[in-house]
Write a protein that holds these residues in place. Structure first.
Motif, short mmCIF file in Angstrom:
data_model
loop_
_atom_site.label_atom_id
_atom_site.label_comp_id
_atom_site.label_asym_id
_atom_site.label_seq_id
_atom_site.Cartn_x
_atom_site.Cartn_y
_atom_site.Cartn_z
N ALA A 182 0.83 -1.21 0.00
CA ALA A 182 0.00 0.00 0.00
C ALA A 182 0.86 1.25 0.00
CB ALA A 182 -0.94 -0.01 1.20
N ALA A 183 1.87 1.27 0.85
CA ALA A 183 2.75 2.44 0.94
C ALA A 183 3.48 2.68 -0.38
CB ALA A 183 3.76 2.25 2.07
N ARG A 184 3.99 1.60 -0.98
CA ARG A 184 4.69 1.74 -2.27
C ARG A 184 3.72 2.14 -3.38
NH1 ARG A 184 9.68 -1.03 -3.89
NH2 ARG A 184 10.96 -1.47 -2.05
N ALA A 185 2.50 1.61 -3.31
CA ALA A 185 1.51 1.95 -4.33
C ALA A 185 1.17 3.44 -4.29
CB ALA A 185 0.24 1.12 -4.12
N ILE A 186 1.13 4.00 -3.10
CA ILE A 186 0.76 5.41 -2.94
C ILE A 186 1.93 6.34 -3.26
CG2 ILE A 186 0.09 7.16 -1.23
CD1 ILE A 186 -1.51 4.89 0.17
N THR A 187 3.11 6.00 -2.76
CA THR A 187 4.26 6.91 -2.88
C THR A 187 5.14 6.61 -4.08
OG1 THR A 187 5.73 5.53 -1.52
CG2 THR A 187 4.30 7.12 -0.37
N GLY A 188 5.10 5.38 -4.57
CA GLY A 188 6.00 4.99 -5.65
C GLY A 188 7.43 4.81 -5.21
N ALA A 189 7.64 4.68 -3.90
CA ALA A 189 9.00 4.56 -3.34
C ALA A 189 9.03 3.47 -2.27
CB ALA A 189 9.42 5.90 -2.74
N PRO A 190 10.24 2.99 -1.92
CA PRO A 190 10.35 2.02 -0.83
C PRO A 190 9.74 2.57 0.46
CG PRO A 190 12.40 2.15 -2.04
CD PRO A 190 11.54 3.27 -2.56
N ALA A 191 9.35 1.69 1.34
CA ALA A 191 8.69 2.09 2.58
C ALA A 191 9.60 2.96 3.43
CB ALA A 191 8.27 0.85 3.36
N SER A 192 9.00 3.94 4.07
CA SER A 192 9.73 4.80 5.00
C SER A 192 9.98 4.06 6.30
CB SER A 192 8.92 6.07 5.29
OG SER A 192 7.74 5.73 6.00
N GLU A 193 10.84 4.64 7.13
CA GLU A 193 11.13 4.03 8.42
C GLU A 193 9.86 3.93 9.27
OE1 GLU A 193 14.06 4.74 12.30
OE2 GLU A 193 14.48 5.75 10.41
N LYS A 194 8.98 4.91 9.15
CA LYS A 194 7.73 4.87 9.92
C LYS A 194 6.84 3.72 9.47
CE LYS A 194 7.32 9.67 11.48
NZ LYS A 194 6.46 10.87 11.52
N ILE A 195 6.81 3.48 8.17
CA ILE A 195 6.02 2.35 7.67
C ILE A 195 6.60 1.03 8.16
CG2 ILE A 195 5.39 1.06 5.60
CD1 ILE A 195 3.72 3.51 5.89
N ILE A 196 7.92 0.93 8.15
CA ILE A 196 8.59 -0.29 8.64
C ILE A 196 8.22 -0.52 10.10
CG2 ILE A 196 10.80 -1.38 9.13
CD1 ILE A 196 10.14 -1.21 6.15
N ASP A 197 8.30 0.53 10.91
CA ASP A 197 7.97 0.41 12.33
C ASP A 197 6.52 0.03 12.54
OD1 ASP A 197 10.54 1.00 13.10
OD2 ASP A 197 10.14 3.11 13.57
N ALA A 198 5.64 0.66 11.76
CA ALA A 198 4.21 0.38 11.90
C ALA A 198 3.90 -1.06 11.49
CB ALA A 198 3.41 1.35 11.05
N ALA A 199 4.51 -1.54 10.41
CA ALA A 199 4.27 -2.90 9.95
C ALA A 199 4.77 -3.93 10.97
CB ALA A 199 4.96 -3.12 8.60
N ALA A 200 5.92 -3.67 11.56
CA ALA A 200 6.44 -4.56 12.59
C ALA A 200 5.54 -4.56 13.82
CB ALA A 200 7.86 -4.15 12.98
N SER A 201 5.01 -3.38 14.16
CA SER A 201 4.12 -3.27 15.30
C SER A 201 2.85 -4.08 15.09
CB SER A 201 3.77 -1.81 15.56
OG SER A 201 4.92 -1.05 15.85
N VAL A 202 2.29 -3.98 13.88
CA VAL A 202 1.07 -4.71 13.56
C VAL A 202 1.32 -6.22 13.64
CG1 VAL A 202 -0.45 -5.33 11.64
CG2 VAL A 202 -0.07 -2.92 12.21
N GLU A 203 2.44 -6.68 13.09
CA GLU A 203 2.73 -8.12 13.14
C GLU A 203 2.99 -8.58 14.57
OE1 GLU A 203 3.05 -11.92 11.42
OE2 GLU A 203 2.20 -10.02 10.71
N CYS A 204 3.60 -7.73 15.37
CA CYS A 204 3.83 -8.05 16.78
C CYS A 204 2.49 -8.19 17.50
CB CYS A 204 4.68 -6.96 17.42
SG CYS A 204 5.23 -7.33 19.11
N LEU A 205 1.59 -7.26 17.22
CA LEU A 205 0.25 -7.32 17.81
C LEU A 205 -0.48 -8.58 17.36
CD1 LEU A 205 -2.29 -6.26 19.19
CD2 LEU A 205 -2.68 -4.79 17.21
N HIS A 206 -0.42 -8.87 16.07
CA HIS A 206 -1.06 -10.07 15.54
C HIS A 206 -0.52 -11.32 16.22
CE1 HIS A 206 -2.68 -13.03 12.84
NE2 HIS A 206 -1.49 -13.35 12.37
N THR A 207 0.78 -11.39 16.40
CA THR A 207 1.39 -12.54 17.06
C THR A 207 0.89 -12.68 18.49
OG1 THR A 207 3.38 -12.29 15.70
CG2 THR A 207 3.58 -13.62 17.70
N ALA A 208 0.76 -11.56 19.19
CA ALA A 208 0.25 -11.58 20.55
C ALA A 208 -1.16 -12.16 20.60
CB ALA A 208 0.26 -10.17 21.14
N THR A 209 -2.00 -11.76 19.63
CA THR A 209 -3.37 -12.28 19.63
C THR A 209 -3.40 -13.77 19.31
OG1 THR A 209 -3.76 -11.71 17.28
CG2 THR A 209 -4.26 -10.02 18.94
#
Length: 340
Positions: A69-96
């Motif tokens: 989604a991030a690349r589709a919108i920006t046309g560029a590799p993911a920013s550091e914030k996107i990387i952090d957010a994606a890791a956070s989501v997967e961490c949350l998913h793992t917890a559940t």
């Protein structure tokens, strides 16, 4: 899915999942490194169990959606914030997942023993709490209170969904509307939040963020309905967990709801009796035969496909980078073919 024909209309042809994740492979590697840092601890047992659960496989579908989604919108590799957010989501998913396995008493996930089976219930519950806290803390570190609130609300909704599912167990009078509210809360809400997070961190356009939120909601619904179908018709080797777990645990999912709606009084009564029995040992094949007799499996598969089609429609008219957009559209059909 064995015995089920899925007709994908208005969606891109399904392709190999790995070819989609390869588009964001460099970003995904960064997410993986960040995820490992989130589960680390000076307490050896915490790090041990944390490493065990995140190394157990899985397609990282939520981070992949966010990165695409991030690349589709920006046309560029993911920013550091996107990387952090994606890791956070997967961490949350793992917890559940950890908490789900404890609640369900599951012994297998993704082809190997669950953390609760391997390490015991008490430390596993606490690890789930630890990962949940780490995920929320990582999002708060992005410095955007709106993102933090969104994720915190999502955690609350997911917990409510799981509790509602427990409360509705064995209730053969459950309505499809209630079932859909449960799967939205416990599964689709995190997909919705994930896609929204990626869009919100990539653009100020609320219309685009809203479209991706809708994409996540519908693809999450498709994912869970498909998962509920697969629980009845797949095998342990394909699922990585025991088939028929939902039936044995008394979960009334869409295939059962569809069968009860269509069955004659004799078969509907027998299916209800099975769910009301103290034990369903040895009854799975009989229940499955009733579901198949009334095409409840195929009907549920069609319902999943309709949700996938709605997901595709939600972003089809957006102006996005072609490669990533096509990947997101292809993913809509792929969730119905089973991504775990």
């Amino acid at each position: 899915m064995t015995g089920v024909s899925l007709r994908y209309t208005n969606m891109e042809p399904a392709v190999n999942y790995h070819s989609l994740s390869d588009i964001v492979s460099s970003d995904l590697a960064l997410v993986e490194d960040r995820l490992k840092s989130l589960v680390s601890s000076e307490v050896q047992l915490v790090s041990g169990i944390g490493s065990y659960v995140i190394s157990s496989g899985g397609k990282r579908i939520r981070p992949v959606i966010m990165l695409l989604a991030a690349r589709a919108i920006t046309g560029a590799p993911a920013s550091e914030k996107i990387i952090d957010a994606a890791a956070s989501v997967e961490c949350l998913h793992t917890a559940t997942l950890i908490h789900d396995d404890v609640v369900d008493g599951s012994s297998m996930r993704r082809g190997r023993h669950t953390a609760n089976y391997t390490y015991g219930i008490a430390p596993t519950v606490l690890i789930g709490d630890y990962l949940l806290a780490r995920a929320v803390a990582a999002i708060s570190g992005l410095g955007n209170g709106g993102l933090y609130i969104k994720l915190a609300e999502t955690v609350s909704v997911m917990a409510e969904g799981e509790i509602q599912q427990l409360d509705q167990s064995f209730d053969t009078a459950i309505k499809e509307e209630t079932y859909r509210s449960i799967i939205y809360a416990k599964t689709a809400r995190l997909f919705e939040t994930s896609a929204w997070l990626a869009a919100s961190l990539s653009t100020d356009d609320e219309k685009t963020a809203g479209a991706f939120s809708e994409y996540g909601r519908h693809i999450g619904n498709a994912f869970q309905i498909t998962d509920d179908v697969i629980d009845y018709i797949s095998t342990e080797s394909a699922m990585g967990k025991n088939p028929g777990d939902d039936f044995m645990e008394g979960k009334i999912t869409l295939p059962v709801i569809a069968a009860l709606r269509k069955a004659d009084s004799k078969d509907a009564g027998r299916l209800r009796d099975m769910f009301h029995a103290e034990s369903r040992e040895g009854m799975f094949e009989e229940a499955l035969s009733i579901l198949k007799k009334y095409s409840a499996i195929a009907e549920s598969a069609d319902a999943a496909m309709k949700e996938a089609e709605l997901a595709a429609c939600s972003i089809r008219d957006l102006s996005l980078s072609a490669t990533e957009k096509n990947a997101l559209l292809s993913l809509c059909s792929m969730v119905c073919e089973r991504i775990s």
